[in-house]
Scaffold this active site. Structure first.
Site, short mmCIF file in Angstrom:
data_model
loop_
_atom_site.label_atom_id
_atom_site.label_comp_id
_atom_site.label_asym_id
_atom_site.label_seq_id
_atom_site.Cartn_x
_atom_site.Cartn_y
_atom_site.Cartn_z
N TYR A 1 -3.76 -0.29 9.78
CA TYR A 1 -3.52 -0.63 8.37
C TYR A 1 -2.08 -0.30 7.99
O TYR A 1 -1.39 -1.10 7.34
CB TYR A 1 -4.51 0.15 7.53
CG TYR A 1 -4.53 -0.17 6.04
CD1 TYR A 1 -5.15 -1.32 5.57
CD2 TYR A 1 -3.96 0.70 5.11
CE1 TYR A 1 -5.19 -1.60 4.21
CE2 TYR A 1 -3.99 0.43 3.75
CZ TYR A 1 -4.62 -0.72 3.30
OH TYR A 1 -4.66 -1.00 1.96
N SER B 1 0.84 -1.21 0.00
CA SER B 1 0.00 0.00 0.00
C SER B 1 0.87 1.25 0.00
O SER B 1 2.07 1.18 0.29
CB SER B 1 -0.84 -0.02 1.28
OG SER B 1 -1.44 1.22 1.54
P1 NAP Z 1 -11.85 -4.93 -1.35
O1 NAP Z 1 -12.56 -4.44 -2.54
O2 NAP Z 1 -12.37 -4.62 0.01
O3 NAP Z 1 -11.58 -6.51 -1.48
C1 NAP Z 1 -10.88 -7.19 -0.46
C2 NAP Z 1 -11.09 -8.66 -0.62
O4 NAP Z 1 -10.41 -9.35 0.46
C3 NAP Z 1 -12.54 -9.07 -0.55
O5 NAP Z 1 -12.81 -10.01 -1.54
C4 NAP Z 1 -12.66 -9.68 0.85
O6 NAP Z 1 -13.66 -10.63 0.94
C5 NAP Z 1 -11.28 -10.33 0.97
N1 NAP Z 1 -10.96 -10.66 2.36
C6 NAP Z 1 -10.92 -9.81 3.42
N2 NAP Z 1 -10.60 -10.50 4.52
C7 NAP Z 1 -10.40 -11.78 4.15
C8 NAP Z 1 -10.04 -12.96 4.84
N3 NAP Z 1 -9.81 -12.96 6.17
N4 NAP Z 1 -9.94 -14.11 4.14
C9 NAP Z 1 -10.19 -14.14 2.82
N5 NAP Z 1 -10.54 -13.07 2.12
C10 NAP Z 1 -10.65 -11.90 2.77
O7 NAP Z 1 -10.37 -4.37 -1.38
P2 NAP Z 1 -9.43 -3.97 -2.60
O8 NAP Z 1 -9.45 -2.51 -2.69
O9 NAP Z 1 -9.71 -4.83 -3.78
O10 NAP Z 1 -8.05 -4.37 -1.95
C11 NAP Z 1 -7.38 -5.59 -2.17
C12 NAP Z 1 -6.01 -5.52 -1.48
O11 NAP Z 1 -5.32 -4.37 -1.98
C13 NAP Z 1 -6.10 -5.31 0.03
O12 NAP Z 1 -5.04 -5.97 0.65
C14 NAP Z 1 -5.95 -3.81 0.19
O13 NAP Z 1 -5.49 -3.44 1.44
C15 NAP Z 1 -4.95 -3.53 -0.89
N6 NAP Z 1 -4.92 -2.15 -1.38
C16 NAP Z 1 -6.03 -1.52 -1.82
C17 NAP Z 1 -5.93 -0.22 -2.31
C18 NAP Z 1 -7.08 0.57 -2.82
O14 NAP Z 1 -6.92 1.80 -3.01
N7 NAP Z 1 -8.23 -0.03 -3.07
C19 NAP Z 1 -4.68 0.40 -2.36
C20 NAP Z 1 -3.56 -0.29 -1.87
C21 NAP Z 1 -3.69 -1.56 -1.40
P3 NAP Z 1 -14.96 -10.42 1.91
O15 NAP Z 1 -16.04 -9.98 0.99
O16 NAP Z 1 -15.16 -11.76 2.50
O17 NAP Z 1 -14.61 -9.38 2.94
C1 GCO Z 2 -7.05 5.11 3.04
C2 GCO Z 2 -7.08 4.15 1.89
C3 GCO Z 2 -5.70 3.62 1.56
C4 GCO Z 2 -5.74 2.82 0.29
C5 GCO Z 2 -4.45 2.23 -0.15
C6 GCO Z 2 -3.44 3.25 -0.54
O1 GCO Z 2 -7.99 5.12 3.81
O2 GCO Z 2 -6.08 5.86 3.12
O3 GCO Z 2 -8.01 3.15 2.03
O4 GCO Z 2 -5.08 3.07 2.62
O5 GCO Z 2 -6.70 1.84 0.33
O6 GCO Z 2 -3.97 1.23 0.68
O7 GCO Z 2 -2.37 2.63 -1.12
#
Ligand code: NAP
Ligand code: GCO
Length: 266
Positions: free
Chosen positions: A160, A147
């Site tokens: 986080y 992240s």
């Molecule tokens: P999201 O839309 O909330 O999807 C997260 C997924 O993880 C969901 O399918 C969720 O399933 C699953 N999950 C959560 N807890 C779990 C567990 N204990 N076991 C199995 N599955 C689980 O999030 P996203 O934005 O796609 O993010 C995916 C990854 O990228 C995360 O690690 C997040 O922190 C990271 N990330 C996101 C962003 C962003 O801006 N969106 C940026 C940087 C990093 P459920 O429906 O069961 O909860």
């Molecule tokens: C927040 C966001 C972020 C992003 C992501 C950034 O509340 O600041 O959710 O943490 O999801 O991880 O890289």
């Protein structure tokens, strides 16, 4: 030499955790189009049903299993099933994750632990479960979804940021410990990506205007926009493929330039 062959995932089995939707689903789509067989897990049957329909709609023959990444027994069972059904995992993407946006002084230790459990201990459990099979195969790729918060802090995301900072170091440690076994462990650090996780930060205001955080992110991003989950497909395929065989312990930030930028001049 056929350069494009180096990017092919033909014959590889990719386990993408939490890939029912969001970033995991997009990465799985990218890997499938590069030739990988996709395996994913999610926590509920209702998500599984929706995900299987979404994969079928994309023409992807994915295999889904119900498993929680924080449960060692469930993950061991998941990996054993993949070994029996498909011959083991070549690529692991530790994508499953949650966020809780709560000011630190209002956050309970229980909430803090839950975030760390899913976002940091989960990747440890999943990596630990697949590494023995990768050692036997003589190769393996592990991609940890980090992240901006692996590098930066901000109000309300202490758990986080602690977990994602830890995940960056777990990445480097897996590289250090298993590089000799021809396992490459790298991270992807997505910028701000439009998925359900960030939907509350993009909600329209009652007067129809954009959320202040939405405007803040666009102004902080040299690309001038939020990322789409699809922006992560190419970087993930690269880190899963032979094209990155000498890239190890690296975090590839895919952030439209956020980390390079001091911010708009006043
Ligand atoms: P999201 O839309 O909330 O999807 C997260 C997924 O993880 C969901 O399918 C969720 O399933 C699953 N999950 C959560 N807890 C779990 C567990 N204990 N076991 C199995 N599955 C689980 O999030 P996203 O934005 O796609 O993010 C995916 C990854 O990228 C995360 O690690 C997040 O922190 C990271 N990330 C996101 C962003 C962003 O801006 N969106 C940026 C940087 C990093 P459920 O429906 O069961 O909860
Ligand atoms: C927040 C966001 C972020 C992003 C992501 C950034 O509340 O600041 O959710 O943490 O999801 O991880 O890289």
């Amino acid at each position: 030499m056929d350069m494009m062959k180096q990017f092919s995932l033909e014959g590889k089995v990719a386990l993408v955790t939490g890939a029912a939707y969001g970033i995991g689903f997009a990465i799985a789509k990218g890997m499938a189009s590069a030739g990988a067989k996709i395996v994913f897990n999610c926590r509920s049957q209702s998500n599984m049903d929706k995900a299987m329909a979404a994969y079928a709609e994309e023409g992807i023959d994915a295999k889904g299993y119900i498993a929680d990444v924080t449960d060692e027994a469930q993950v061991a069972d998941l990996v054993a099933k993949i070994e029996a059904d498909l011959g083991g995992v070549d690529i692991l993407v530790n994508n499953a994750g949650i966020i809780k946006r709560i000011p630190m002084l209002e956050m309970s230790a229980e909430d803090f632990r839950q975030v760390v459990d899913i976002d940091l201990t989960g990747p440890f459990i999943c990596a630990k479960a697949v590494i023995p099979g990768m050692i036997k195969k003589g190769h393996g790729k592990i991609i940890n979804i980090c992240s901006m918060m692996s590098e930066l802090g901000r109000e309300t995301v202490s758990a986080y940021a602690a977990a994602k900072g830890g995940l960056k170091m777990l990445t480097r440690n897996i590289c250090s410990e298993y590089g000799e076994a021809n396992i490459q462990c790298n991270g992807i650090g997505p910028g701000y990506i439009a998925t359900p996780q960030t939907a509350p930060l993009r909600e329209r205001q009652p007067d129809g205007s954009r959320h202040p955080f939405d405007q803040f992110i666009v102004s902080k991003t040299p690309a001038g926009r939020w990322g789409e989950a699809e922006d992560l497909m190419g970087p993930a395929v690269f880190l899963a493929s032979d094209a990155s065989n000498f890239v190890n312990g690296h975090i590839l930030y895919v952030d439209g330039g956020i980390l390079a930028y001091i911010g708009k001049q006043p």
